[in-house]
Design an enzyme around this catalytic site. Structure first.
Site, PDB file in Angstrom:
ATOM      1  N   ASN A 136       0.713  -1.117  -0.066  1.00  0.00           N
ATOM      2  CA  ASN A 136      -0.315   0.081  -0.279  1.00  0.00           C
ATOM      3  C   ASN A 136       0.669   1.473  -0.022  1.00  0.00           C
ATOM      4  OD1 ASN A 136      -2.487  -1.377   0.424  1.00  0.00           O
ATOM      5  ND2 ASN A 136      -1.359  -2.098   2.308  1.00  0.00           N
ATOM      6  N   HIS A 144      -4.613   1.870  13.516  1.00  0.00           N
ATOM      7  CA  HIS A 144      -5.409   0.646  12.856  1.00  0.00           C
ATOM      8  C   HIS A 144      -4.649  -0.681  13.093  1.00  0.00           C
ATOM      9  CE1 HIS A 144      -5.789   4.045   9.643  1.00  0.00           C
ATOM     10  NE2 HIS A 144      -6.851   4.185  10.531  1.00  0.00           N
ATOM     11  N   LYS A 155       3.202  -5.625   9.270  1.00  0.00           N
ATOM     12  CA  LYS A 155       3.452  -4.685   8.508  1.00  0.00           C
ATOM     13  C   LYS A 155       4.899  -4.232   8.294  1.00  0.00           C
ATOM     14  CE  LYS A 155      -1.020  -2.569   9.170  1.00  0.00           C
ATOM     15  NZ  LYS A 155      -1.835  -1.138   9.415  1.00  0.00           N
ATOM     16  N   TYR A 180       3.829   0.627   2.676  1.00  0.00           N
ATOM     17  CA  TYR A 180       3.923  -0.613   3.526  1.00  0.00           C
ATOM     18  C   TYR A 180       3.452  -1.737   2.661  1.00  0.00           C
ATOM     19  CZ  TYR A 180      -1.117   0.944   4.707  1.00  0.00           C
ATOM     20  OH  TYR A 180      -2.443   1.136   4.740  1.00  0.00           O
ATOM     21  N   LYS A 216     -13.667   8.444  10.406  1.00  0.00           N
ATOM     22  CA  LYS A 216     -13.451   7.071  10.985  1.00  0.00           C
ATOM     23  C   LYS A 216     -12.593   6.875  12.260  1.00  0.00           C
ATOM     24  CE  LYS A 216     -13.010   2.711   9.084  1.00  0.00           C
ATOM     25  NZ  LYS A 216     -12.712   1.728   7.835  1.00  0.00           N
ATOM     26  N   ASP A 217     -11.222   7.762  12.052  1.00  0.00           N
ATOM     27  CA  ASP A 217     -10.153   7.701  13.067  1.00  0.00           C
ATOM     28  C   ASP A 217     -10.451   8.349  14.120  1.00  0.00           C
ATOM     29  OD1 ASP A 217      -8.615   5.942  11.441  1.00  0.00           O
ATOM     30  OD2 ASP A 217      -7.146   7.627  10.630  1.00  0.00           O
TER      31      ASP A 217
END
Length: 177
Positions: free
Chosen positions: A48, A62, A72, A132, A167-168
């Site tokens: 990503n 996340h 990750k 990542y 959202k965060d």
């Protein structure tokens, strides 16, 4: 590559060992054999790229729940970021603790984020970009997160927050994760 263990068990900073000459430099950023020798994940199924318009932007915190928990490898490829991990593994000696490090295009250092950790970062420069790799496919039903400003974590972000997704901002406090 140099694998530098962090205070949170299983997490590492991976430092490049560039070879330089009059053309510039060359550095290995991943080698399955070296990762295997270090006891780290060697299979990554998704890559990503996250780009950020403004310094101060926070993305995170996340994670994915089992059975889709992911390892990750996080590297800043443009500008600089403050990269943060939080150990959410039940029973871990460092459960609920966080660690942060500056990652930048200048040194190529990579954060190794074990499964069971939350991850996020703050852009330290306008236009910062993060690349990542993830060991598991993104599964929306397994997605989770915790608040970047959770008092139980007391993460020391270096800059004021300039941008944060709704959202965060809505992730639960750690005690409810």
């Amino acid at each position: 590559m140099k694998f530098r263990p962090l205070p949170l068990a299983g997490a590492y900073l991976i430092e490049l060992e560039p070879r330089r000459d009059d053309r510039g430099s060359f550095a290995r950023t991943f080698c399955a054999r070296e990762f295997q020798v270090a006891g780290l994940e060697t299979v990554y199924v998704q890559t990503n790229l996250s780009e950020n318009t403004r310094e101060g932007t926070i993305r995170g915190m996340h994670f994915q729940r089992a059975p889709h928990a992911e390892v990750k490898l996080v590297r800043c490829v443009r500008g600089a970021v403050f990269d943060v991990i939080v150990d959410l593994r039940p029973g871990s000696a460092s459960e609920g603790e966080w660690f942060g490090a500056r990652l930048s295009q200048d040194d190529g250092t990579t954060m190794y984020v074990p499964a069971g950790f939350a991850h996020g970062y703050q852009a330290l420069t306008d236009g910062a970009a993060v690349h990542y790799m993830a060991s598991a496919y993104y599964e929306p039903g397994s997605e989770g997160g915790c608040r970047h400003d959770d008092p139980a974590l007391a993460i020391e972000w270096p800059l004021a927050v300039s941008s944060l997704s709704p959202k965060d901002a809505a992730w639960p406090l750690l005690k409810r994760v």
